[in-house]
Design an enzyme around this catalytic site. Structure first.
Site, PDB file in Angstrom:
ATOM      1  N   HIS A  68      48.571  45.919  -9.298  1.00 56.96           N
ATOM      2  CA  HIS A  68      48.515  47.314  -8.875  1.00 56.96           C
ATOM      3  C   HIS A  68      49.415  47.541  -7.657  1.00 56.96           C
ATOM      4  CE1 HIS A  68      44.765  47.049 -11.254  1.00 56.96           C
ATOM      5  NE2 HIS A  68      45.023  48.319 -11.535  1.00 56.96           N
ATOM      6  N   GLY A 112      42.570  44.683  -5.677  1.00 51.69           N
ATOM      7  CA  GLY A 112      43.075  44.928  -4.329  1.00 51.69           C
ATOM      8  C   GLY A 112      42.709  46.279  -3.737  1.00 51.69           C
TER       9      GLY A 112
END
Length: 141
Positions: A68, A112
């Site tokens: 991401h 994350g």
């Protein structure tokens, strides 16, 4: 007379808009790959200009991204380049885009950045893909 007043009001509004707000007005709210299953993130873009609290949320999703953060790094670098805007990733997940069936499904989360607000993401996708069935859930990775 009314037309003159409306014209002056519009001119005043255009002059009072900050540079950052003008730039944000032209940022596409959604940019995703045309098909496939891929990671996506929801990014909050806001003005760095003094006294301007303008902000927008945008959806970006691409199959080339291994993480991401890869998406965030590229998109934020492009948007922050002029010095007018700042970015913050407010979550991520995955998108399954099937253009043949005209379906988009949003799900999962980012290790994350955490889980994006899939309901908000879905609403933005529905604006761009009005003739699609757009769904979401919090299942899966």
């Amino acid at each position: 007379m009314l037309a003159l007043v409306l014209g002056l009001l519009k001119s005043w509004e255009m002059c009072s808009q900050t540079k950052a707000a003008a730039v944000m007005a032209n940022i596409p709210r959604v940019d995703i790959d045309p098909s496939g299953v891929f990671k996506y993130i929801l990014i909050r873009v806001y003005s760095r200009e003094e006294g301007d609290d303008s902000e927008i949320d945008i959806v970006r999703g691409y199959g080339w991204a291994e993480y991401h953060a890869d998406i965030y790094d590229r998109v934020s670098a492009e948007l922050e380049d002029g010095g007018l805007l700042d970015c913050e990733c407010i979550g991520g997940g995955r998108i399954k885009h099937n253009p043949d069936a005209k379906k988009i499904h949003v799900y999962g989360y980012s290790l994350g950045y955490g889980r994006a607000n899939h309901a908000e993401t879905t609403e933005k996708l529905k604006e761009k893909y009005a003739d699609y069935e757009v769904t979401w859930d919090n299942e899966g990775y």
